[in-house]
Every structure is written in structure tokens, then in C-alpha cells.
Scaffold this motif. Structure first.
Motif, PDB file in Angstrom:
ATOM      1  N   ALA A 229     -24.685  64.844 152.936  1.00 16.13           N
ATOM      2  CA  ALA A 229     -24.658  63.393 152.964  1.00 16.13           C
ATOM      3  C   ALA A 229     -26.008  62.788 152.566  1.00 16.13           C
ATOM      4  O   ALA A 229     -26.449  61.804 153.142  1.00 16.13           O
ATOM      5  CB  ALA A 229     -24.241  62.933 154.362  1.00 16.13           C
ATOM      6  N   SER A 230     -26.671  63.361 151.557  1.00 13.28           N
ATOM      7  CA  SER A 230     -27.958  62.816 151.103  1.00 13.28           C
ATOM      8  C   SER A 230     -27.824  61.337 150.756  1.00 13.28           C
ATOM      9  O   SER A 230     -26.860  60.939 150.111  1.00 13.28           O
ATOM     10  CB  SER A 230     -28.444  63.503 149.825  1.00 13.28           C
ATOM     11  N   SER A 231     -28.835  60.544 151.160  1.00 13.63           N
ATOM     12  CA  SER A 231     -28.851  59.132 150.777  1.00 13.63           C
ATOM     13  C   SER A 231     -29.405  59.027 149.358  1.00 13.63           C
ATOM     14  O   SER A 231     -30.057  59.955 148.881  1.00 13.63           O
ATOM     15  CB  SER A 231     -29.761  58.358 151.731  1.00 13.63           C
ATOM     16  N   PRO A 232     -29.173  57.875 148.688  1.00 12.12           N
ATOM     17  CA  PRO A 232     -29.731  57.707 147.345  1.00 12.12           C
ATOM     18  C   PRO A 232     -31.254  57.913 147.330  1.00 12.12           C
ATOM     19  O   PRO A 232     -31.797  58.515 146.400  1.00 12.12           O
ATOM     20  CB  PRO A 232     -29.360  56.264 146.989  1.00 12.12           C
ATOM     21  N   ALA A 233     -31.938  57.474 148.371  1.00 14.87           N
ATOM     22  CA  ALA A 233     -33.398  57.638 148.414  1.00 14.87           C
ATOM     23  C   ALA A 233     -33.769  59.122 148.519  1.00 14.87           C
ATOM     24  O   ALA A 233     -34.736  59.579 147.902  1.00 14.87           O
ATOM     25  CB  ALA A 233     -33.984  56.864 149.593  1.00 14.87           C
ATOM     26  N   GLN A 234     -32.982  59.873 149.292  1.00 17.37           N
ATOM     27  CA  GLN A 234     -33.256  61.310 149.413  1.00 17.37           C
ATOM     28  C   GLN A 234     -33.001  62.021 148.088  1.00 17.37           C
ATOM     29  O   GLN A 234     -33.750  62.921 147.710  1.00 17.37           O
ATOM     30  CB  GLN A 234     -32.382  61.908 150.524  1.00 17.37           C
ATOM     31  N   VAL A 235     -31.946  61.608 147.385  1.00 16.59           N
ATOM     32  CA  VAL A 235     -31.664  62.209 146.079  1.00 16.59           C
ATOM     33  C   VAL A 235     -32.830  61.929 145.126  1.00 16.59           C
ATOM     34  O   VAL A 235     -33.297  62.831 144.415  1.00 16.59           O
ATOM     35  CB  VAL A 235     -30.329  61.672 145.502  1.00 16.59           C
ATOM     36  N   GLN A 236     -33.328  60.701 145.142  1.00 14.81           N
ATOM     37  CA  GLN A 236     -34.444  60.355 144.256  1.00 14.81           C
ATOM     38  C   GLN A 236     -35.684  61.172 144.591  1.00 14.81           C
ATOM     39  O   GLN A 236     -36.383  61.666 143.718  1.00 14.81           O
ATOM     40  CB  GLN A 236     -34.766  58.846 144.337  1.00 14.81           C
ATOM     41  N   LEU A 271     -26.293  64.104 140.050  1.00 11.81           N
ATOM     42  CA  LEU A 271     -27.623  64.628 139.774  1.00 11.81           C
ATOM     43  C   LEU A 271     -28.276  63.632 138.824  1.00 11.81           C
ATOM     44  O   LEU A 271     -27.732  63.351 137.760  1.00 11.81           O
ATOM     45  CB  LEU A 271     -27.470  66.001 139.104  1.00 11.81           C
ATOM     46  N   PRO A 272     -29.420  63.073 139.207  1.00 13.49           N
ATOM     47  CA  PRO A 272     -30.060  62.111 138.302  1.00 13.49           C
ATOM     48  C   PRO A 272     -30.292  62.737 136.925  1.00 13.49           C
ATOM     49  O   PRO A 272     -30.558  63.934 136.822  1.00 13.49           O
ATOM     50  CB  PRO A 272     -31.399  61.809 139.000  1.00 13.49           C
ATOM     51  N   ALA A 273     -30.157  61.909 135.896  1.00  6.56           N
ATOM     52  CA  ALA A 273     -30.241  62.394 134.508  1.00  6.56           C
ATOM     53  C   ALA A 273     -31.591  63.024 134.190  1.00  6.56           C
ATOM     54  O   ALA A 273     -31.719  63.775 133.227  1.00  6.56           O
ATOM     55  CB  ALA A 273     -29.962  61.237 133.560  1.00  6.56           C
ATOM     56  N   THR A 274     -32.604  62.741 135.014  1.00  4.41           N
ATOM     57  CA  THR A 274     -33.932  63.292 134.757  1.00  4.41           C
ATOM     58  C   THR A 274     -34.039  64.762 135.145  1.00  4.41           C
ATOM     59  O   THR A 274     -35.001  65.430 134.787  1.00  4.41           O
ATOM     60  CB  THR A 274     -34.980  62.519 135.585  1.00  4.41           C
ATOM     61  N   VAL A 275     -33.086  65.268 135.904  1.00  2.50           N
ATOM     62  CA  VAL A 275     -33.175  66.652 136.395  1.00  2.50           C
ATOM     63  C   VAL A 275     -32.237  67.552 135.590  1.00  2.50           C
ATOM     64  O   VAL A 275     -31.071  67.219 135.382  1.00  2.50           O
ATOM     65  CB  VAL A 275     -32.784  66.734 137.884  1.00  2.50           C
ATOM     66  N   ALA A 276     -32.762  68.687 135.139  1.00  2.00           N
ATOM     67  CA  ALA A 276     -31.916  69.647 134.406  1.00  2.00           C
ATOM     68  C   ALA A 276     -30.967  70.325 135.386  1.00  2.00           C
ATOM     69  O   ALA A 276     -31.410  70.830 136.419  1.00  2.00           O
ATOM     70  CB  ALA A 276     -32.797  70.680 133.711  1.00  2.00           C
ATOM     71  N   PRO A 277     -29.661  70.303 135.090  1.00  2.00           N
ATOM     72  CA  PRO A 277     -28.698  70.868 136.029  1.00  2.00           C
ATOM     73  C   PRO A 277     -28.736  72.400 136.080  1.00  2.00           C
ATOM     74  O   PRO A 277     -28.915  73.049 135.055  1.00  2.00           O
ATOM     75  CB  PRO A 277     -27.344  70.389 135.492  1.00  2.00           C
ATOM     76  N   VAL A 278     -28.538  72.929 137.268  1.00  2.00           N
ATOM     77  CA  VAL A 278     -28.562  74.385 137.439  1.00  2.00           C
ATOM     78  C   VAL A 278     -27.444  75.025 136.629  1.00  2.00           C
ATOM     79  O   VAL A 278     -27.559  76.171 136.192  1.00  2.00           O
ATOM     80  CB  VAL A 278     -28.489  74.755 138.945  1.00  2.00           C
ATOM     81  N   TRP A 279     -26.357  74.267 136.379  1.00  2.00           N
ATOM     82  CA  TRP A 279     -25.246  74.850 135.621  1.00  2.00           C
ATOM     83  C   TRP A 279     -25.562  74.999 134.146  1.00  2.00           C
ATOM     84  O   TRP A 279     -24.758  75.533 133.399  1.00  2.00           O
ATOM     85  CB  TRP A 279     -23.930  74.114 135.845  1.00  2.00           C
ATOM     86  N   SER A 280     -26.759  74.557 133.709  1.00  2.00           N
ATOM     87  CA  SER A 280     -27.172  74.837 132.326  1.00  2.00           C
ATOM     88  C   SER A 280     -27.886  76.186 132.255  1.00  2.00           C
ATOM     89  O   SER A 280     -28.235  76.658 131.181  1.00  2.00           O
ATOM     90  CB  SER A 280     -28.101  73.729 131.818  1.00  2.00           C
TER      91      SER A 280
END
Ligand code: AMP
Ligand code: MN
Ligand code: MN
Ligand code: MN
Length: 291
Positions: A229-236, A271-280
Motif C-alpha cells: 500500500a505504498s503512498s504516492p510520496a513513498q513511490v516517488q 512504476l514512475p517512467a523515470t525508473v527502468a523496470p525490472v521486467w526489462s
């Protein structure tokens, strides 16, 4: 999927089944994930790969992509950390041996915790925990449920706070795997090493930076940016820290069962667009949704 790197398909790379402290059997979990619209699922039980075959077979029946996973218990600087391994081969010898050692530690710890809880008024704690685990790993979650049944606590949160956390009367310390070891087990099993829920360890940002450096130094690949349940601020914040340490980003619900009403399978985890996804990561790509 894939709009500006923004995740729009439903991917859940952190879940539990009855092989550890989840409520659903591995097959039930896969069906529940399919019902909830998940397209790609990883099962990541605590120190166990026992549920993978059954979850995979049910997931494939339902047309889901399935990633083998595990959540390894680590002791680092006298703290417990969790390492998620994704895309692992459960037969790989180092990983297998490592998990067997952790499972033996879990049994010894469970006996110690049970002894303490029996003194506090929980009857037959070990036998009850073993029965509840039904052949899966015994975790503190099982003891928390016993404390509630015995009427000693009302909520899971209370059980940990009053009885099961370090410093509390039911706590028993364990030396889990070393950080480097756990990452090696994952890598020698062809998996990708993900630092689970970095904000859940109660660390200051200085300690977190130390943890990230040690993780990277030991060869770690990715970090969970959106978990539970991460908040938007925690995700950032986690996205920023992932980039600072050049780590890929992962997403997962940490689903344990329908009783966690605030936490659902099939929530869209972004996943914010700035982070490379692990699935890549090349080791995971083939298991991932086709373009
Ligand atoms: P263990 O690996 O046996 O020490 O158990 C750890 C598990 O306990 C975690 O994976 C969570 O599922 C659960 N847990 C830890 N802290 C809490 C808490 N405060 N409330 C509810 N569940 C918790
Ligand atoms: Mn758990
Ligand atoms: Mn965890
Ligand atoms: Mn977990």
C-alpha cells in the motif's frame, strides 16, 4: 502495456501462498490473481519455492505469465532484510541448499517462539503453528494469528507490536542468510535480486543509503518501488533512491490473503517512467507479457 514506460498492465511480482504465510494455496492464489485481472504474477514465498510448480500450472491454465520467485530472509547489520529473487530456477543447488538451511532455522526459531508464547498463555503453540502452516514454512504471521485466537490481541499489528517484534516477549533472534550470500544464491539460480520494501525497515534515510550501497556492492539488481500500500510520496521517494543507486524498479502487492482488506491483488501498481523496470532485465524478459 508500455506507454512512456508507464505500467498499464497489471503486474504483481510479490505475493505469498500457503507455502509460507499466505492464506491461499498456490493454485488458489493464481486463480485469484487471474480473477483480479493480473496479467503477470510472481509467487515469492518466505524462504520457500515449494508453491511454484502448482502456482505456475494454475497461472498458465488461466493465461497468466508466471515468474518463479522467493523472498529470502537476510540479516544485515543486526537487522532483518528481505531479498526477492525473480526468475529463479528452484532446482539450482546453491539456492536449494541455502533455503534448506533457512527452513531449519525457521523450525528452531518456531520452537523457541512457541515456548515463549506458551508461558504467556497460548496453549500448544508449536503444534498449533505447525498445523496452521500445514507443511509450509512457519512464520511470525502464524504466531500472530494464534495470539488473536487466544484473545491476547485484536489485530495483527498489535501482535507484532506487543509480542513479536525485537525486544518483545515472543521475539527470538535469528541469523538469517548474509546479504552477499542471498544475492549469490539468486544469481547462481539465474534470477534477479530485488531489495524488497525498502521503506518497511524503519530506517532513517542515512541507514537506507547504507543499505542500498551494501546491496549494490553485493551485486543487487533492483528495488521495489511500489509495494503493497505504498503512498504516492513513498513511490516517488523509492523511485528517486532507485535511480540514485542505478537500480531497476519492481512492483508487487505483498499480498498474503483476502483478510488484508487494504491490500488487493490486481491493483494497478505503477512504476514512475523515470525508473527502468525490472521486467526489462534480460533474465526476465521471456517470461513477460508479449508486446
Ligand atoms: P518472519 O519472516 O517469520 O519473521 O515473519 C515476517 C512476516 O510477518 C512478514 O512477512 C509479514 O507478513 C508479517 N509481519 C511483520 N510485521 C507485521 C506487522 N506489523 N503487521 C502484520 N504483519 C506483519
Ligand atoms: Mn509475510
Ligand atoms: Mn517482506
Ligand atoms: Mn512478502
Amino acid at each position: 502495456m508500455g506507454l512512456n514506460g508507464q505500467l498499464i498492465s497489471i503486474i504483481d511480482l510479490h505475493t505469498h501462498s500457503s507455502a509460507s504465510d499466505g492464506r491461499l494455496t498456490p493454485a488458489q492464489l493464481a486463480h485469484a490473481a487471474a480473477d483480479a485481472g493480473v496479467e503477470c504474477l510472481a509467487l515469492t514465498d518466505h524462504d520457500s519455492t515449494a508453491g511454484l510448480a502448482a502456482a505456475r500450472s494454475a497461472a498458465l491454465q488461466r493465461g497468466l505469465r508466471f515468474i518463479n520467485g522467493v523472498e529470502i530472509s537476510v540479516t544485515w547489520q543486526a537487522r532483518s532484510l528481505h531479498m526477492v529473487g525473480l526468475g529463479i530456477d528452484p532446482q539450482a543447488p546453491m539456492l536449494r541448499r541455502g533455503l534448506l538451511e533457512l527452513q531449519a532455522k525457521r523450525r528452531t526459531r518456531a520452537q523457541a517462539i512457541a515456548g515463549k508464547l506458551e508461558k504467556l498463555g497460548v496453549k500448544n503453540a508449536y503444534a498449533q503453528a505447525e498445523q496452521a502452516a500445514d507443511g509450509g514454512q512457519i512464520t511470525r504471521t502464524h504466531f500472530a494469528r494464534l495470539l488473536i485466537q487466544a484473545g491476547l490481541c485484536q489485530t495483527m499489528q498489535q501482535c507484532f507490536k506487543r509480542y513479536l517484534k525485537p525486544g518483545k516477549p515472543g521475539y527470538t533472534r535469528v541469523e538469517w542468510a548474509e546479504l552477499e550470500q542471498a544475492i549469490d544464491w539468486i544469481h547462481t539460480a539465474d534470477g534477479v535480486a530485488v531489495l524488497a520494501h525498502p521503506l518497511a525497515y524503519g530506517m532513517t534515510s542515512a541507514w537506507r543509503a547504507r543499505m542500498f550501497r551494501a546491496f549494490v556492492h553485493s551485486g543487487g539488481d533492483a528495488v521495489e518501488v511500489h509495494c503493497g500500500a505504498s503512498s504516492p510520496a513513498q513511490v516517488q521517494l523509492s523511485a528517486k533512491e532507485a535511480n540514485e543507486h542505478k537500480l531497476l524498479g519492481s512492483v508487487g502487492s505483498d499480498f498474503h490473503g483476502p483478510e488484508q482488506r487494504w491490500l488487493k491483488l490486481g491493483r494497478v501498481l505503477t512504476l514512475p517512467a523515470t525508473v527502468a523496470p525490472v521486467w526489462s532485465h534480460p533474465r526476465l524478459r521471456e517470461d513477460y507479457p508479449k508486446p
